[in-house]
Every structure is written in structure tokens, then in C-alpha cells.
Design a protein around this motif. Sequence first.
Motif, PDB file in Angstrom:
ATOM      1  N   HIS A 244      11.565  -8.418 -11.938  1.00 21.78           N
ATOM      2  CA  HIS A 244      10.399  -8.902 -11.201  1.00 21.78           C
ATOM      3  C   HIS A 244       9.389  -7.763 -11.127  1.00 21.78           C
ATOM      4  N   VAL A 245       8.234  -7.944 -11.765  1.00 26.01           N
ATOM      5  CA  VAL A 245       7.188  -6.928 -11.760  1.00 26.01           C
ATOM      6  C   VAL A 245       6.022  -7.464 -10.932  1.00 26.01           C
ATOM      7  N   ILE A 246       5.633  -6.695  -9.924  1.00 25.36           N
ATOM      8  CA  ILE A 246       4.618  -7.141  -8.973  1.00 25.36           C
ATOM      9  C   ILE A 246       3.385  -6.270  -9.102  1.00 25.36           C
ATOM     10  N   GLY A 247       2.270  -6.882  -9.439  1.00 24.32           N
ATOM     11  CA  GLY A 247       1.005  -6.169  -9.448  1.00 24.32           C
ATOM     12  C   GLY A 247       0.522  -5.952  -8.032  1.00 24.32           C
ATOM     13  N   CYS A 248       0.203  -4.703  -7.710  1.00 29.30           N
ATOM     14  CA  CYS A 248      -0.262  -4.398  -6.358  1.00 29.30           C
ATOM     15  C   CYS A 248      -1.134  -3.163  -6.399  1.00 29.30           C
ATOM     16  N   TYR A 249      -2.116  -3.126  -5.558  1.00 26.92           N
ATOM     17  CA  TYR A 249      -3.039  -2.017  -5.513  1.00 26.92           C
ATOM     18  C   TYR A 249      -2.311  -0.743  -5.099  1.00 26.92           C
ATOM     19  N   ALA A 250      -2.697   0.395  -5.722  1.00 28.19           N
ATOM     20  CA  ALA A 250      -1.946   1.638  -5.569  1.00 28.19           C
ATOM     21  C   ALA A 250      -1.957   2.188  -4.152  1.00 28.19           C
ATOM     22  N   LEU A 251      -3.065   2.013  -3.431  1.00 32.71           N
ATOM     23  CA  LEU A 251      -3.202   2.584  -2.093  1.00 32.71           C
ATOM     24  C   LEU A 251      -3.152   1.478  -1.040  1.00 32.71           C
ATOM     25  N   GLY A 252      -2.102   1.462  -0.261  1.00 29.36           N
ATOM     26  CA  GLY A 252      -1.996   0.526   0.850  1.00 29.36           C
ATOM     27  C   GLY A 252      -1.123  -0.664   0.540  1.00 29.36           C
ATOM     28  N   LYS A 253      -1.487  -1.464  -0.462  1.00 32.70           N
ATOM     29  CA  LYS A 253      -0.710  -2.652  -0.781  1.00 32.70           C
ATOM     30  C   LYS A 253       0.671  -2.278  -1.297  1.00 32.70           C
ATOM     31  N   CYS A 254       0.750  -1.302  -2.172  1.00 38.57           N
ATOM     32  CA  CYS A 254       2.033  -0.876  -2.727  1.00 38.57           C
ATOM     33  C   CYS A 254       2.984  -0.449  -1.615  1.00 38.57           C
ATOM     34  N   GLN A 255       2.536   0.411  -0.738  1.00 40.98           N
ATOM     35  CA  GLN A 255       3.397   0.944   0.309  1.00 40.98           C
ATOM     36  C   GLN A 255       3.754  -0.134   1.336  1.00 40.98           C
ATOM     37  N   ARG A 256       2.803  -1.002   1.632  1.00 43.12           N
ATOM     38  CA  ARG A 256       3.105  -2.098   2.557  1.00 43.12           C
ATOM     39  C   ARG A 256       4.132  -3.049   1.956  1.00 43.12           C
ATOM     40  N   LEU A 257       4.003  -3.347   0.668  1.00 47.60           N
ATOM     41  CA  LEU A 257       4.950  -4.247   0.019  1.00 47.60           C
ATOM     42  C   LEU A 257       6.351  -3.648   0.020  1.00 47.60           C
ATOM     43  N   ILE A 258       6.456  -2.346  -0.234  1.00 49.19           N
ATOM     44  CA  ILE A 258       7.760  -1.689  -0.163  1.00 49.19           C
ATOM     45  C   ILE A 258       8.351  -1.845   1.235  1.00 49.19           C
ATOM     46  N   ALA A 259       7.544  -1.579   2.265  1.00 51.68           N
ATOM     47  CA  ALA A 259       8.033  -1.693   3.641  1.00 51.68           C
ATOM     48  C   ALA A 259       8.448  -3.126   3.974  1.00 51.68           C
ATOM     49  N   LEU A 260       7.691  -4.117   3.477  1.00 54.87           N
ATOM     50  CA  LEU A 260       8.046  -5.520   3.714  1.00 54.87           C
ATOM     51  C   LEU A 260       9.371  -5.871   3.045  1.00 54.87           C
ATOM     52  N   LEU A 261       9.570  -5.382   1.824  1.00 57.79           N
ATOM     53  CA  LEU A 261      10.834  -5.650   1.133  1.00 57.79           C
ATOM     54  C   LEU A 261      12.002  -5.025   1.884  1.00 57.79           C
ATOM     55  N   ARG A 262      11.813  -3.841   2.436  1.00 60.31           N
ATOM     56  CA  ARG A 262      12.870  -3.225   3.239  1.00 60.31           C
ATOM     57  C   ARG A 262      13.142  -4.063   4.485  1.00 60.31           C
ATOM     58  N   GLN A 263      12.096  -4.532   5.135  1.00 61.46           N
ATOM     59  CA  GLN A 263      12.275  -5.381   6.318  1.00 61.46           C
ATOM     60  C   GLN A 263      13.002  -6.675   5.965  1.00 61.46           C
ATOM     61  N   ALA A 264      12.729  -7.203   4.774  1.00 61.61           N
ATOM     62  CA  ALA A 264      13.329  -8.473   4.351  1.00 61.61           C
ATOM     63  C   ALA A 264      14.764  -8.313   3.857  1.00 61.61           C
ATOM     64  N   GLY A 265      15.255  -7.067   3.788  1.00 59.38           N
ATOM     65  CA  GLY A 265      16.660  -6.853   3.470  1.00 59.38           C
ATOM     66  C   GLY A 265      16.957  -6.185   2.145  1.00 59.38           C
ATOM     67  N   TRP A 266      15.940  -5.815   1.355  1.00 65.62           N
ATOM     68  CA  TRP A 266      16.177  -5.150   0.082  1.00 65.62           C
ATOM     69  C   TRP A 266      16.378  -3.652   0.345  1.00 65.62           C
ATOM     70  N   ASP A 267      17.609  -3.169   0.192  1.00 67.67           N
ATOM     71  CA  ASP A 267      17.884  -1.748   0.426  1.00 67.67           C
ATOM     72  C   ASP A 267      18.173  -0.987  -0.861  1.00 67.67           C
ATOM     73  N   GLY A 268      18.026  -1.651  -2.000  1.00 64.94           N
ATOM     74  CA  GLY A 268      18.238  -0.993  -3.284  1.00 64.94           C
ATOM     75  C   GLY A 268      17.010  -0.230  -3.719  1.00 64.94           C
ATOM     76  N   PRO A 269      17.080   0.418  -4.886  1.00 62.32           N
ATOM     77  CA  PRO A 269      15.917   1.154  -5.386  1.00 62.32           C
ATOM     78  C   PRO A 269      14.778   0.208  -5.756  1.00 62.32           C
ATOM     79  N   ILE A 270      13.579   0.710  -5.639  1.00 60.36           N
ATOM     80  CA  ILE A 270      12.379   0.019  -6.103  1.00 60.36           C
ATOM     81  C   ILE A 270      11.737   0.910  -7.147  1.00 60.36           C
ATOM     82  N   HIS A 271      11.466   0.349  -8.320  1.00 56.30           N
ATOM     83  CA  HIS A 271      10.916   1.122  -9.424  1.00 56.30           C
ATOM     84  C   HIS A 271       9.388   1.063  -9.405  1.00 56.30           C
ATOM     85  N   LEU A 272       8.770   2.177  -9.758  1.00 59.83           N
ATOM     86  CA  LEU A 272       7.318   2.297  -9.668  1.00 59.83           C
ATOM     87  C   LEU A 272       6.707   2.715 -10.999  1.00 59.83           C
ATOM     88  N   HIS A 273       5.588   2.087 -11.343  1.00 53.48           N
ATOM     89  CA  HIS A 273       4.713   2.594 -12.393  1.00 53.48           C
ATOM     90  C   HIS A 273       4.234   3.982 -11.956  1.00 53.48           C
TER      91      HIS A 273
END
Length: 355
Positions: A173-202
Motif C-alpha cells: 500500500h503506497v500512500i501519496g502524502c505531502y512531506a510536511l505535516g500530512k506525512c507525520q500526521r498519517l504516521i501518527a494516525l496509523l499508530r493510533q489505529a493499531g499499526w505498530d510495524g515499520p512504515i517505509h518512507l520515500h
Amino acid sequence: MPPHPETWLKVLPEGLFCEPGGFFIDPPGPVPRAIITHAHADHARPGHGAVLASPETMALMDVRMGEGRSGAQRQVLPYGEPITLDGVRVWLQPAGHVLGSAQVAMEWQGSRAVVSGDYKRVADPTCMGFEPIACDVFVTEATFGLPVFRHPPALGEAARLLDSVRLFPERTHVIGCYALGKCQRLIALLRQAGWDGPIHLHGALIPLCQAYERMGIPLGELRPATVAAKAELAGAIVLAPPSAIADRWARRLADPVVCLASGWMRVRQRAKAKGIELPLVISDHADWDELCATLTEVDAPEIWVTHGREEALIHAAEQQGRRGRALRLVGYGDEDDAGVEAVPGETALGGKVVA
């Protein structure tokens, strides 16, 4: 009687200018004195004579532009700490848009104007929330200033993404997201939703994520996607600039599910036209209801709209008994997934993606 803000806060070719204070707010080009609301490229440009911003915005500008390039003289101003600039009392309050984003509040001779910058009203674990300020004139954005734009809960959108990951465990699953703000918020949301594995970054997203972590925003395990083998990325979550998800860069991924996180994903035709298999309606801008609620909370008799869907929001303000005015400032980009801001290692297609 206090002077009306329109006598001292003016629209010039160089941008929005506080005349008695001698400074511009988010000018589109270099000026002698600038106050910057946040570090997105359409609000923060390099080369000012003197620049003032929140500590976090200053640090993020250093990452984006190179250290010290934002201005020859630099001053950080923490939230809620007033200073006086040539007789104008100025302070910054959280805007809730991205880390360090601020509203600029100004008082001169008994009248008060507040410039919102870009803002949102929902909770975000990666930045402080918007704080309304009562004022005589409220200068607001209107990126999503139409009744059709009502953003769903962002945590629910993250849960939809994780449902898809479980449904297609062999795909990336590759998610397009803006580098400043959206990327970091999306990571935090995924952690809140239960994803505790690695997240890969461009690679373009890594420097800003590192800056967030230096400023105390934990993001969990992050790995560079560029050096990962295709087999390793099966079942993985990869975040990338929107320009990269349709680029040859994405060919390294395992049968990718192409996603895009943007408030514009509410418009199905836009998602379809861009080949987005899983649109995620996640925005860092206030939606229609939040914009209208903010007008009520700040209770300003006059509303000025900098950019976006001015007419509808001005009409809504007038329905509340307020005077509305469209400033039509040049140089600000609406949230648009057609291109991205240039950051180190990222391909810019012209334009801006924020959400």
C-alpha cells in the motif's frame, strides 16, 4: 474610537502588510520584514531581511530551505508571548495545521486583527490545536469553503487503510502524502489505529520526519523504502510524495495499492482521474462546518478571506451578520494533488500538495 484594521492592515503587491509595524505576513517573495505562519512553501519563502516565526516553524524552514536561508535576521516567538513591533502588539497562537503553525494576532491603538494562516479544527497528535481569538477582523483561508466539503474522522480513514492492508496482504500500500505535516500526521494516525510495524518512507519524507522526532513527536519505526527489496515491501505501508506514486519509482513496489491522503479525495472524479485505488479523505485544512464554526467563535464583525472558495464563505459570514471581503492574495496554492512542493530528494511538478 479605535482605527479600523483596514486603515493599517493592507493588501500590497508584496502581500498582506501591517503598516504601522512595518512587516508582511506570509509574503510571496522576499521582503525586509516578514512574519511566517507555517513552513509550507507557499507561506514560507527564503531570502527575507528579517523573519519571525514559531520555534518549530523556524526549525522546519531550516530543514526545507537550508539553515539560515529564511532570513538574514531570525527571531523565534513561542506561542502566547507578546512582543511589540513599532507600536504594534503581536503574538502567535496555535493554528492546528502542522507542527509550529500559528495564527498572527495584532493589536494597534485598540483594534485587533488576527490572520489565521492555514488551519484545521480537529485533534492532531503531531501539533497543537487551533485556539480561537476574539478580534475585530478575522483573516481566514477558505481552501475547503464549500458545503460539499465535510471531512470524515481521520482515524476512520486510517482504519480503512489498515482494513485494505489486511485484505491484500501480498500487495504494497503506497500512500501519496505531502512531506510536511500530512506525512507525520498519517504516521501518527496509523499508530493510533493499531499499526505498530515499520512504515517505509520515500527519501523525500525522511528529513522532515527526523525533524519532527527531534522536536518530540514520536513516529515509531521508520525505514527507507528506496533500499528495500520488493519482497520486503509485500504487505508493507509505504508513504511517498504524491508525484512519486504514479512515477517509475513506484514500480519497485509489490503490486501496489495506490492511495492518496487529501481533502480533495472527497471528489470522486478527481480520485478516478488520477488512478487512485484507495482515496483517503484526510485534510489539514478546516472543512466547511469548521470554517463556519470558527467565524462564530472568533465573533469578528468583519471577515477577510485570503484564498480558496471566497464567495461561499463570505456569503456564510454575511448570513451571520458579518461583513465579508475577498482579499484574493496571490501566491497561495490550494490543496492540489497535481504537484508537490520541492523538498530535498523530491520531484516537483509545479504547485503544492497540502491537505
